[in-house]
Design a protein around this motif. Structure first.
Motif, PDB file in Angstrom:
ATOM      1  N   ASN A 131      45.793  68.158  17.670  1.00  0.00           N
ATOM      2  CA  ASN A 131      46.563  68.144  16.430  1.00  0.00           C
ATOM      3  C   ASN A 131      46.688  66.739  15.844  1.00  0.00           C
ATOM      4  O   ASN A 131      46.853  65.766  16.582  1.00  0.00           O
ATOM      5  N   CYS A 166      48.487  64.450  12.309  1.00  0.00           N
ATOM      6  CA  CYS A 166      49.146  64.375  11.013  1.00  0.00           C
ATOM      7  C   CYS A 166      48.134  63.790  10.030  1.00  0.00           C
ATOM      8  O   CYS A 166      47.125  63.196  10.434  1.00  0.00           O
ATOM      9  N   SER A 220      47.020  60.192  10.373  1.00  0.00           N
ATOM     10  CA  SER A 220      46.278  59.797  11.579  1.00  0.00           C
ATOM     11  C   SER A 220      44.768  59.932  11.419  1.00  0.00           C
ATOM     12  O   SER A 220      44.018  59.428  12.253  1.00  0.00           O
ATOM     13  N   ALA A 234      55.805  67.611  12.573  1.00  0.00           N
ATOM     14  CA  ALA A 234      55.654  66.738  13.736  1.00  0.00           C
ATOM     15  C   ALA A 234      56.117  67.401  15.021  1.00  0.00           C
ATOM     16  O   ALA A 234      55.428  67.359  16.043  1.00  0.00           O
ATOM     17  N   ASN A 287      53.706  70.036  16.152  1.00  0.00           N
ATOM     18  CA  ASN A 287      52.520  69.335  16.653  1.00  0.00           C
ATOM     19  C   ASN A 287      52.709  68.984  18.125  1.00  0.00           C
ATOM     20  O   ASN A 287      51.864  69.297  18.987  1.00  0.00           O
ATOM     21  N   GLU A 310      50.577  61.569  16.079  1.00  0.00           N
ATOM     22  CA  GLU A 310      51.332  61.339  14.852  1.00  0.00           C
ATOM     23  C   GLU A 310      51.396  59.829  14.628  1.00  0.00           C
ATOM     24  O   GLU A 310      51.845  59.087  15.504  1.00  0.00           O
ATOM     25  N   THR A 346      53.106  58.193  12.133  1.00  0.00           N
ATOM     26  CA  THR A 346      54.350  57.642  11.576  1.00  0.00           C
ATOM     27  C   THR A 346      55.575  58.526  11.838  1.00  0.00           C
ATOM     28  O   THR A 346      56.422  58.675  10.954  1.00  0.00           O
ATOM     29  N   PRO A 347      55.730  59.118  13.003  1.00  0.00           N
ATOM     30  CA  PRO A 347      56.920  59.958  13.214  1.00  0.00           C
ATOM     31  C   PRO A 347      58.182  59.105  13.296  1.00  0.00           C
ATOM     32  O   PRO A 347      58.156  57.966  13.776  1.00  0.00           O
ATOM     33  N   ASP A 396      62.046  63.167  14.343  1.00  0.00           N
ATOM     34  CA  ASP A 396      60.886  64.016  14.637  1.00  0.00           C
ATOM     35  C   ASP A 396      60.641  64.114  16.134  1.00  0.00           C
ATOM     36  O   ASP A 396      60.009  65.059  16.613  1.00  0.00           O
ATOM     37  N   SER A 435      58.979  53.755  12.406  1.00  0.00           N
ATOM     38  CA  SER A 435      58.069  54.796  12.881  1.00  0.00           C
ATOM     39  C   SER A 435      57.678  54.519  14.324  1.00  0.00           C
ATOM     40  O   SER A 435      57.705  53.365  14.781  1.00  0.00           O
TER      41      SER A 435
END
Length: 268
Positions: A163, A165, A168, A186, A189, A203, A205-206, A210, A246
């Motif tokens: 997975n 985002c 990414s 997120a 994911n 991910e 920028t979680p 998230d 993030s």
């Protein structure tokens, strides 16, 4: 403490079911506005956030609260709830039925309980994980709709999923050894790695809301959480503002695949 954890689980189940049932009529019906960071927000996000914060303050008055739509500064309390009242707002507004409500309970800055509820697809996940929190009496475990879940033991193949985002995609070298999926949420994911559905996820920028709830479920399910920064994510520090920060993250089903997937990531 057994009674405490039972009350925490019951509370999380009750309040996320209540909020989810109230959000469903607004699914694909509300308009969103754009926040400073580029993400979307709706009146449903604000209502859910206020409802969750009010419920936590009533049931656990000594606990701190950090939420996406509210206070971003981590409080100096023994216990703190971190809330994502509507993870997947873009999916919510566009009519894609993967969005959820995420709760993480932290002890001295480290998550020990997580609950994430996805109303449109009828899936609820929770987990307990003491980790390095110092709590001695937590029995670790991860669950989907009360059934135990565990990350996949499978070997890597081109028929397995990974997975991402959208932020990414530019960081992965090609050709990539798995099929790529983009879910738009997120927490989902991350959690699909815990269920064994995918071998990994990333991910770029979680935010902390998230992460907090899903982190416990991922760890308790046997998956590996890898921070793509030099500093560990937890414990969080009292007084620090986490609103704009993030936490680039890689999730992998088992330790043997960490270096394999990291070799495909072009870090800035």
């Amino acid at each position: 403490m057994k009674e405490f954890w039972a009350s925490v689980l019951d509370f999380a189940k009750e309040i996320t079911n209540h909020v989810g049932s109230q959000l469903l009529p607004d699914f694909r019906q509300v308009q969103a506005s754009q926040k400073a960071d580029g993400s979307l927000v709706t009146k449903a996000d604000h209502w859910a956030d206020e409802t969750l914060r009010r419920a936590i303050a009533s049931r656990f008055p000594s606990h701190g609260i950090l939420s996406e739509e509210g206070e971003h500064r981590f409080p100096d309390t023994e216990w703190c709830w971190i809330i994502d009242p509507l993870d997947g707002t873009t999916n919510f507004t566009r009519g894609i039925p993967i969005w959820g409500i995420s709760l993480g309970l932290l002890y001295h800055g480290t998550p020990v309980f997580g609950y994430v509820h996805f109303p449109p697809i009828g899936q609820s996940f929770h987990g307990f994980w003491a980790g390095e929190s110092g709590l001695p009496d937590i029995i670790p475990g991860a669950f989907m709709n009360e059934f135990s879940i565990h990350s996949s033991p499978d070997e890597l193949s081109s028929n397995h999923f990974f997975n991402l985002c959208s932020r990414s995609t530019s960081l992965l070298q090609q050709p990539f050894p798995c099929k790529i999926r983009m879910l738009g949420v997120a927490s989902y994911n991350f959690i699909t790695v815990a269920t064994g559905a995918v071998l990994g996820g990333m991910e770029a920028t979680p935010k902390i809301w998230d992460i907090a709830g899903a982190w416990v479920i991922v760890k308790a399910a046997g998956a590996v959480w890898v921070s793509l920064e030099s500093d560990p994510i937890f414990p969080l520090k009292a007084g620090q503002d986490y609103g704009g920060r993030s936490f680039p993250t890689l999730i992998v089903s088992r330790a043997e695949l960490v270096d394999v997937f990291k070799s495909y990531i072009q870090q800035n």
